[in-house]
Write an enzyme that holds these catalytic residues in place. Structure first.
Site, PDB file in Angstrom:
ATOM      1  N   ASP A 270       0.995  -1.133  -0.033  1.00  0.00           N
ATOM      2  CA  ASP A 270       0.082  -0.117  -0.096  1.00  0.00           C
ATOM      3  C   ASP A 270       0.702   1.150   0.020  1.00  0.00           C
ATOM      4  O   ASP A 270       2.029   1.324   0.537  1.00  0.00           O
ATOM      5  CB  ASP A 270      -0.933  -0.060   1.377  1.00  0.00           C
ATOM      6  CG  ASP A 270      -2.150   1.071   0.957  1.00  0.00           C
ATOM      7  OD1 ASP A 270      -3.163   0.686   0.840  1.00  0.00           O
ATOM      8  OD2 ASP A 270      -1.551   2.312   1.120  1.00  0.00           O
TER       9      ASP A 270
ATOM     10  N   ASN B 178     -13.014  -2.996   2.776  1.00  0.00           N
ATOM     11  CA  ASN B 178     -13.913  -1.853   3.045  1.00  0.00           C
ATOM     12  C   ASN B 178     -14.988  -1.884   1.654  1.00  0.00           C
ATOM     13  O   ASN B 178     -14.398  -2.178   0.654  1.00  0.00           O
ATOM     14  CB  ASN B 178     -13.298  -0.402   3.008  1.00  0.00           C
ATOM     15  CG  ASN B 178     -12.273  -0.377   4.038  1.00  0.00           C
ATOM     16  OD1 ASN B 178     -12.663  -0.781   5.146  1.00  0.00           O
ATOM     17  ND2 ASN B 178     -11.041   0.258   3.748  1.00  0.00           N
TER      18      ASN B 178
ATOM     19  N   GLY C 162     -16.236   3.055   3.803  1.00  0.00           N
ATOM     20  CA  GLY C 162     -14.957   3.680   3.603  1.00  0.00           C
ATOM     21  C   GLY C 162     -14.112   3.433   2.446  1.00  0.00           C
ATOM     22  O   GLY C 162     -12.710   3.403   2.446  1.00  0.00           O
TER      23      GLY C 162
ATOM     24  N   HIS D  65     -12.126  -1.306  -7.026  1.00  0.00           N
ATOM     25  CA  HIS D  65     -11.718  -2.500  -7.522  1.00  0.00           C
ATOM     26  C   HIS D  65     -11.571  -3.256  -6.089  1.00  0.00           C
ATOM     27  O   HIS D  65     -10.926  -2.902  -5.224  1.00  0.00           O
ATOM     28  CB  HIS D  65     -10.581  -2.362  -8.225  1.00  0.00           C
ATOM     29  CG  HIS D  65      -9.839  -3.763  -8.871  1.00  0.00           C
ATOM     30  ND1 HIS D  65      -9.777  -3.832 -10.235  1.00  0.00           N
ATOM     31  CD2 HIS D  65      -9.500  -4.768  -8.296  1.00  0.00           C
ATOM     32  CE1 HIS D  65      -9.565  -5.281 -10.169  1.00  0.00           C
ATOM     33  NE2 HIS D  65      -9.231  -5.837  -9.176  1.00  0.00           N
TER      34      HIS D  65
ATOM     35  N   HIS E  46     -10.654  -5.285  -3.212  1.00  0.00           N
ATOM     36  CA  HIS E  46      -9.360  -5.442  -2.494  1.00  0.00           C
ATOM     37  C   HIS E  46      -9.536  -5.973  -1.085  1.00  0.00           C
ATOM     38  O   HIS E  46     -10.219  -5.513  -0.259  1.00  0.00           O
ATOM     39  CB  HIS E  46      -8.520  -4.284  -2.693  1.00  0.00           C
ATOM     40  CG  HIS E  46      -9.000  -3.209  -2.134  1.00  0.00           C
ATOM     41  ND1 HIS E  46      -9.857  -2.325  -2.955  1.00  0.00           N
ATOM     42  CD2 HIS E  46      -8.628  -2.307  -1.076  1.00  0.00           C
ATOM     43  CE1 HIS E  46     -10.309  -1.164  -2.373  1.00  0.00           C
ATOM     44  NE2 HIS E  46      -9.708  -1.104  -1.097  1.00  0.00           N
TER      45      HIS E  46
ATOM     46  N   HIS F  78      -7.207  -5.845   2.360  1.00  0.00           N
ATOM     47  CA  HIS F  78      -5.983  -5.141   2.912  1.00  0.00           C
ATOM     48  C   HIS F  78      -5.474  -6.308   3.890  1.00  0.00           C
ATOM     49  O   HIS F  78      -6.256  -6.991   4.731  1.00  0.00           O
ATOM     50  CB  HIS F  78      -6.241  -4.057   3.767  1.00  0.00           C
ATOM     51  CG  HIS F  78      -6.782  -2.513   3.062  1.00  0.00           C
ATOM     52  ND1 HIS F  78      -5.980  -1.690   2.641  1.00  0.00           N
ATOM     53  CD2 HIS F  78      -8.256  -2.421   2.722  1.00  0.00           C
ATOM     54  CE1 HIS F  78      -6.704  -0.725   2.151  1.00  0.00           C
ATOM     55  NE2 HIS F  78      -8.169  -1.190   1.841  1.00  0.00           N
TER      56      HIS F  78
HETATM   57  P1  5GP Z   1      -9.974   1.416   0.407  1.00  0.00           P
HETATM   58  O1  5GP Z   1     -10.043   2.819   1.270  1.00  0.00           O
HETATM   59  O2  5GP Z   1     -10.331   1.668  -0.809  1.00  0.00           O
HETATM   60  O3  5GP Z   1     -10.162   0.341   0.937  1.00  0.00           O
HETATM   61  O4  5GP Z   1      -8.175   1.521   0.394  1.00  0.00           O
HETATM   62  C1  5GP Z   1      -7.594   2.098  -0.908  1.00  0.00           C
HETATM   63  C2  5GP Z   1      -6.034   1.889  -0.501  1.00  0.00           C
HETATM   64  O5  5GP Z   1      -5.482   2.067  -1.612  1.00  0.00           O
HETATM   65  C3  5GP Z   1      -5.681   2.834   0.491  1.00  0.00           C
HETATM   66  O6  5GP Z   1      -4.995   2.131   1.803  1.00  0.00           O
HETATM   67  C4  5GP Z   1      -4.578   3.703  -0.498  1.00  0.00           C
HETATM   68  O7  5GP Z   1      -3.469   3.996   0.575  1.00  0.00           O
HETATM   69  C5  5GP Z   1      -4.062   2.633  -1.498  1.00  0.00           C
HETATM   70  N1  5GP Z   1      -3.770   3.247  -2.672  1.00  0.00           N
HETATM   71  C6  5GP Z   1      -4.180   4.519  -3.045  1.00  0.00           C
HETATM   72  N2  5GP Z   1      -3.555   4.984  -4.192  1.00  0.00           N
HETATM   73  C7  5GP Z   1      -2.539   3.667  -4.204  1.00  0.00           C
HETATM   74  C8  5GP Z   1      -1.453   3.670  -5.417  1.00  0.00           C
HETATM   75  O8  5GP Z   1      -1.392   4.632  -6.263  1.00  0.00           O
HETATM   76  N3  5GP Z   1      -0.646   2.536  -5.041  1.00  0.00           N
HETATM   77  C9  5GP Z   1      -0.629   1.969  -4.215  1.00  0.00           C
HETATM   78  N4  5GP Z   1       0.000   0.947  -3.857  1.00  0.00           N
HETATM   79  N5  5GP Z   1      -1.683   1.925  -3.226  1.00  0.00           N
HETATM   80  C10 5GP Z   1      -2.512   3.084  -3.425  1.00  0.00           C
END
Ligand code: 5GP
Length: 122
Positions: A37, A94, A100, A105, A107, A109
């Site tokens: 991340d 999430n 959140g 796409h 994923h 964590h």
């Molecule tokens: P969400 O909030 O959708 O569950 O998590 C998205 C995650 O993607 C966040 O933890 C954020 O730091 C990560 N993220 C956003 N943009 C990028 C990127 O360009 N590269 C990487 N490796 N992670 C990203």
């Protein structure tokens, strides 16, 4: 069903899969890709994504082929081994606005490297 139904190919993880933007790989198979991340919330923070297009866990669990679901779930412990998360770790997915989710796409964590405490801080 939550209201993200149409996959938007312009999302960041779609771009990472197409190598339009760089990422730091941890694990890859025909079905899944895991990478670090960019804004880690723990000493170890990796994101696992399916290579096929699903908006969220909700979409994935309803629509995906069983072999892809199996590949995603099985990848978690393999990645935990790669990351040497012997003392434990947390997985989070999430879903949607109230969940959140920022990147539409699906994923998972995987977080670890320290004692993470309670799941949600009051
Ligand atoms: P969400 O909030 O959708 O569950 O998590 C998205 C995650 O993607 C966040 O933890 C954020 O730091 C990560 N993220 C956003 N943009 C990028 C990127 O360009 N590269 C990487 N490796 N992670 C990203």
């Amino acid at each position: 069903m939550i209201d993200i139904k149409n996959y938007n190919k312009d999302n960041v993880f779609g771009k990472i899969l197409r190598k339009e933007i760089p990422s730091d790989p941890v694990y890859e198979t025909e079905e899944v890709y895991a990478f670090k991340d960019i804004n880690p919330q723990a000493p170890i923070h990796v994101v696992i994504i399916p290579k096929k297009e699903y908006c969220s866990f909700d979409d994935f669990s309803r629509s995906s082929e069983e072999k892809t679901i199996l590949a995603m779930i099985r990848s978690i412990a393999i990645i935990a081994d790669i990351l040497k998360l012997k003392k434990g770790y947390r997985i989070i997915s999430n879903i949607g606005d109230f969940g959140g989710q920022e990147i539409p796409h699906f994923h998972i964590h995987i977080l670890g490297g320290k004692r993470l405490g309670r799941i949600i801080t009051p």
